[in-house]
Design an enzyme around this catalytic site. Structure first.
Site, PDB file in Angstrom:
ATOM      1  N   CYS A  27      53.692 -37.786  19.739  1.00  0.00           N
ATOM      2  CA  CYS A  27      53.211 -38.036  18.378  1.00  0.00           C
ATOM      3  C   CYS A  27      54.016 -36.726  17.080  1.00  0.00           C
ATOM      4  O   CYS A  27      53.318 -36.672  16.201  1.00  0.00           O
ATOM      5  CB  CYS A  27      51.945 -36.939  19.339  1.00  0.00           C
ATOM      6  SG  CYS A  27      50.879 -37.639  20.274  1.00  0.00           S
ATOM      7  N   HIS A  71      41.556 -43.852   5.563  1.00  0.00           N
ATOM      8  CA  HIS A  71      42.871 -44.255   5.001  1.00  0.00           C
ATOM      9  C   HIS A  71      43.748 -43.123   4.556  1.00  0.00           C
ATOM     10  O   HIS A  71      43.807 -44.234   3.514  1.00  0.00           O
ATOM     11  CB  HIS A  71      42.885 -45.870   4.625  1.00  0.00           C
ATOM     12  CG  HIS A  71      41.902 -47.555   5.139  1.00  0.00           C
ATOM     13  ND1 HIS A  71      40.758 -47.005   5.709  1.00  0.00           N
ATOM     14  CD2 HIS A  71      42.855 -48.032   5.972  1.00  0.00           C
ATOM     15  CE1 HIS A  71      40.525 -48.115   6.813  1.00  0.00           C
ATOM     16  NE2 HIS A  71      42.140 -48.698   6.134  1.00  0.00           N
ATOM     17  N   GLU A 110      40.660 -39.741  19.613  1.00  0.00           N
ATOM     18  CA  GLU A 110      41.969 -40.364  18.776  1.00  0.00           C
ATOM     19  C   GLU A 110      41.657 -41.777  19.096  1.00  0.00           C
ATOM     20  O   GLU A 110      42.428 -43.040  19.393  1.00  0.00           O
ATOM     21  CB  GLU A 110      42.999 -39.708  19.379  1.00  0.00           C
ATOM     22  CG  GLU A 110      43.198 -38.313  18.251  1.00  0.00           C
ATOM     23  CD  GLU A 110      44.453 -37.808  18.885  1.00  0.00           C
ATOM     24  OE1 GLU A 110      45.371 -38.117  19.363  1.00  0.00           O
ATOM     25  OE2 GLU A 110      44.583 -36.577  18.082  1.00  0.00           O
TER      26      GLU A 110
END
Length: 121
Positions: A27, A71, A110
């Site tokens: 991560c 985005h 997530e």
């Protein structure tokens, strides 16, 4: 009166990395997710309209926050320098609660199997 909780789900695409994980942790590398956000609203059902809040009103209230996230590289957004699911859920709460006072929870996922729920302080 009837206290009820309703929810609306939103999805957005974003990239991030977690700067405080141990060296070599996956991560810590730049990566992206198809995030899912669920906003929960709890309140009394209006006897005239039959709802707590119009879903269109909730969507409009979330739109400015959505546009900041979708985005984008989350680490560049003030307050999201360490964009864990936990931090992101509270950050979304802080953006939305002032315009949606009946907000009772923010869920951030997530992945299909991992996420968190923030219910305020």
């Amino acid at each position: 009166m009837m206290s009820t909780t309703l929810f609306k789900d939103f999805t957005f695409e974003a990239a991030h990395r977690l700067p405080h994980v141990p060296e070599g942790h996956k991560c810590g590398r730049l990566h992206g997710h198809s995030f899912m956000v669920r906003l929960e609203i709890t309140g009394e059902v209006d006897p005239h309209t039959g709802w707590i809040i119009d879903f269109a009103e909730l969507k409009a209230a979330f739109k400015p926050t959505y546009e900041r996230l979708d985005h984008h590289y989350l680490n560049d957004i003030p307050g999201l320098e360490n964009p864990t699911s936990e931090v992101l859920a509270k950050w979304i709460w802080d953006q939305v609660k002032p315009v949606v006072p009946l907000l009772s929870a923010v869920m951030v996922k997530e992945t299909c199997t991992a996420g968190c729920i923030y219910r305020g302080e």
